[in-house]
Motif scaffolding. Sequence first.
Motif, PDB file in Angstrom:
ATOM      1  N   GLY A   8       0.534  -1.159   0.104  1.00 31.65           N
ATOM      2  CA  GLY A   8      -0.174  -0.064   0.451  1.00 31.65           C
ATOM      3  C   GLY A   8       0.882   1.209  -0.253  1.00 31.65           C
ATOM      4  O   GLY A   8       0.095   2.307  -0.297  1.00 31.65           O
ATOM      5  N   GLY A   9       2.116   1.211   0.106  1.00 26.35           N
ATOM      6  CA  GLY A   9       2.325   1.949   0.292  1.00 26.35           C
ATOM      7  C   GLY A   9       2.924   2.848  -1.680  1.00 26.35           C
ATOM      8  O   GLY A   9       2.609   2.608  -1.770  1.00 26.35           O
ATOM      9  N   GLY A  15      -0.898  16.284   1.633  1.00 28.61           N
ATOM     10  CA  GLY A  15      -2.803  16.245   2.094  1.00 28.61           C
ATOM     11  C   GLY A  15      -3.342  14.828   1.310  1.00 28.61           C
ATOM     12  O   GLY A  15      -4.278  14.952   1.553  1.00 28.61           O
ATOM     13  N   GLY A  16      -2.523  14.554   0.238  1.00 30.58           N
ATOM     14  CA  GLY A  16      -2.991  12.944   0.281  1.00 30.58           C
ATOM     15  C   GLY A  16      -3.403  11.854   1.211  1.00 30.58           C
ATOM     16  O   GLY A  16      -2.596  11.934   2.287  1.00 30.58           O
ATOM     17  N   SER A  17      -3.838  11.083   1.192  1.00 29.58           N
ATOM     18  CA  SER A  17      -3.822   9.519   2.091  1.00 29.58           C
ATOM     19  C   SER A  17      -3.583   8.345   1.272  1.00 29.58           C
ATOM     20  O   SER A  17      -3.596   8.432   0.419  1.00 29.58           O
ATOM     21  CB  SER A  17      -5.610   9.308   2.311  1.00 29.58           C
ATOM     22  OG  SER A  17      -5.597  10.738   2.825  1.00 29.58           O
ATOM     23  N   LEU A  18      -3.086   7.098   2.265  1.00 29.58           N
ATOM     24  CA  LEU A  18      -2.877   6.086   1.349  1.00 29.58           C
ATOM     25  C   LEU A  18      -3.165   5.318   2.449  1.00 29.58           C
ATOM     26  O   LEU A  18      -2.914   5.831   3.754  1.00 29.58           O
ATOM     27  CB  LEU A  18      -1.077   6.076   1.590  1.00 29.58           C
ATOM     28  CG  LEU A  18      -0.615   6.991   0.222  1.00 29.58           C
ATOM     29  CD1 LEU A  18       1.556   6.484   0.629  1.00 29.58           C
ATOM     30  CD2 LEU A  18      -0.685   5.569  -1.104  1.00 29.58           C
ATOM     31  N   ARG A  19      -3.527   3.914   2.863  1.00 31.30           N
ATOM     32  CA  ARG A  19      -4.284   2.831   3.393  1.00 31.30           C
ATOM     33  C   ARG A  19      -3.450   1.927   2.920  1.00 31.30           C
ATOM     34  O   ARG A  19      -2.582   1.546   2.167  1.00 31.30           O
ATOM     35  CB  ARG A  19      -5.070   2.569   2.901  1.00 31.30           C
ATOM     36  CG  ARG A  19      -5.850   1.564   4.507  1.00 31.30           C
ATOM     37  CD  ARG A  19      -6.675   0.730   3.506  1.00 31.30           C
ATOM     38  NE  ARG A  19      -7.821  -0.237   4.627  1.00 31.30           N
ATOM     39  CZ  ARG A  19      -8.325  -0.526   4.381  1.00 31.30           C
ATOM     40  NH1 ARG A  19      -8.512  -1.624   3.445  1.00 31.30           N
ATOM     41  NH2 ARG A  19      -8.460  -1.433   5.931  1.00 31.30           N
ATOM     42  N   THR A  69      -5.247   6.143  11.788  1.00 28.22           N
ATOM     43  CA  THR A  69      -5.493   5.217  12.194  1.00 28.22           C
ATOM     44  C   THR A  69      -4.752   3.710  12.019  1.00 28.22           C
ATOM     45  O   THR A  69      -5.418   3.508  10.723  1.00 28.22           O
ATOM     46  CB  THR A  69      -7.325   5.721  12.079  1.00 28.22           C
ATOM     47  OG1 THR A  69      -7.937   6.676  11.805  1.00 28.22           O
ATOM     48  CG2 THR A  69      -8.106   4.132  12.496  1.00 28.22           C
ATOM     49  N   ILE A  70      -4.632   2.878  12.918  1.00 29.59           N
ATOM     50  CA  ILE A  70      -4.791   1.624  13.019  1.00 29.59           C
ATOM     51  C   ILE A  70      -5.775   0.556  13.259  1.00 29.59           C
ATOM     52  O   ILE A  70      -7.340   1.335  14.084  1.00 29.59           O
ATOM     53  CB  ILE A  70      -3.664   1.288  13.765  1.00 29.59           C
ATOM     54  CG1 ILE A  70      -2.530   0.574  13.711  1.00 29.59           C
ATOM     55  CG2 ILE A  70      -4.472   1.913  15.378  1.00 29.59           C
ATOM     56  CD1 ILE A  70      -2.229  -0.462  14.921  1.00 29.59           C
ATOM     57  N   SER A  71      -6.282  -0.147  12.402  1.00 30.08           N
ATOM     58  CA  SER A  71      -7.580  -1.424  12.297  1.00 30.08           C
ATOM     59  C   SER A  71      -6.765  -2.440  11.820  1.00 30.08           C
ATOM     60  O   SER A  71      -5.357  -2.754  12.168  1.00 30.08           O
ATOM     61  CB  SER A  71      -8.457  -1.293  11.828  1.00 30.08           C
ATOM     62  OG  SER A  71      -7.732  -0.406   9.917  1.00 30.08           O
ATOM     63  N   GLN A  82      -4.680   3.332   7.352  1.00 31.44           N
ATOM     64  CA  GLN A  82      -5.233   5.140   7.412  1.00 31.44           C
ATOM     65  C   GLN A  82      -4.474   5.863   7.120  1.00 31.44           C
ATOM     66  O   GLN A  82      -4.262   6.531   8.730  1.00 31.44           O
ATOM     67  CB  GLN A  82      -6.182   5.211   7.447  1.00 31.44           C
ATOM     68  CG  GLN A  82      -7.195   5.399   6.624  1.00 31.44           C
ATOM     69  CD  GLN A  82      -6.876   5.854   5.062  1.00 31.44           C
ATOM     70  OE1 GLN A  82      -7.566   4.767   4.572  1.00 31.44           O
ATOM     71  NE2 GLN A  82      -6.796   6.674   4.591  1.00 31.44           N
ATOM     72  N   MET A  83      -4.468   6.411   6.204  1.00 28.50           N
ATOM     73  CA  MET A  83      -2.961   7.340   6.821  1.00 28.50           C
ATOM     74  C   MET A  83      -3.460   8.969   5.958  1.00 28.50           C
ATOM     75  O   MET A  83      -3.231   9.222   4.850  1.00 28.50           O
ATOM     76  CB  MET A  83      -0.957   7.631   6.473  1.00 28.50           C
ATOM     77  CG  MET A  83      -0.949   6.290   6.870  1.00 28.50           C
ATOM     78  SD  MET A  83       0.942   6.054   6.550  1.00 28.50           S
ATOM     79  CE  MET A  83       0.746   5.778   4.508  1.00 28.50           C
TER      80      MET A  83
END
Length: 122
Positions: A8-9, A15-19, A69-71, A82-83
């Motif tokens: 997922g990297g 400002g973006g997101s990665l999971r 957020t870790i899950s 989730q970043m």
Amino acid sequence: QVHLVESGGGLVQAGGSLRLSCAASGRTFNNYDMAWFRQAPGKEREFVAAISWGGGRTDYADSVKGQFTISRDNARNMFYLQMNSLKPEDTAIYFCATGRVHGPGQFNSDYWGQGTQVTVSS
């Protein structure tokens, strides 16, 4: 044999997101706490977040609170990070680890993944 494989990297703009995902195999992972660490170029590996074996307790480094957020999904032996609102200073190799939480920001790891690169451009 225990295996942890991150995915997922990638490269994302500020400002973006990665999971990030961590696929685990080789043991009953719902008996173990899990964590994410990161290592930036020229710096030591640092704790990012941890989650208890049942998912009921989480812990975050001050630098990522409210941002990451870790899950976990014990049924699938999958763990996630989730970043959001990524910043250039979040650029690092991110590692998942299994083990035990020993206090706020303290995680005793017994197995590590190989890491996945996250690069945040400004």
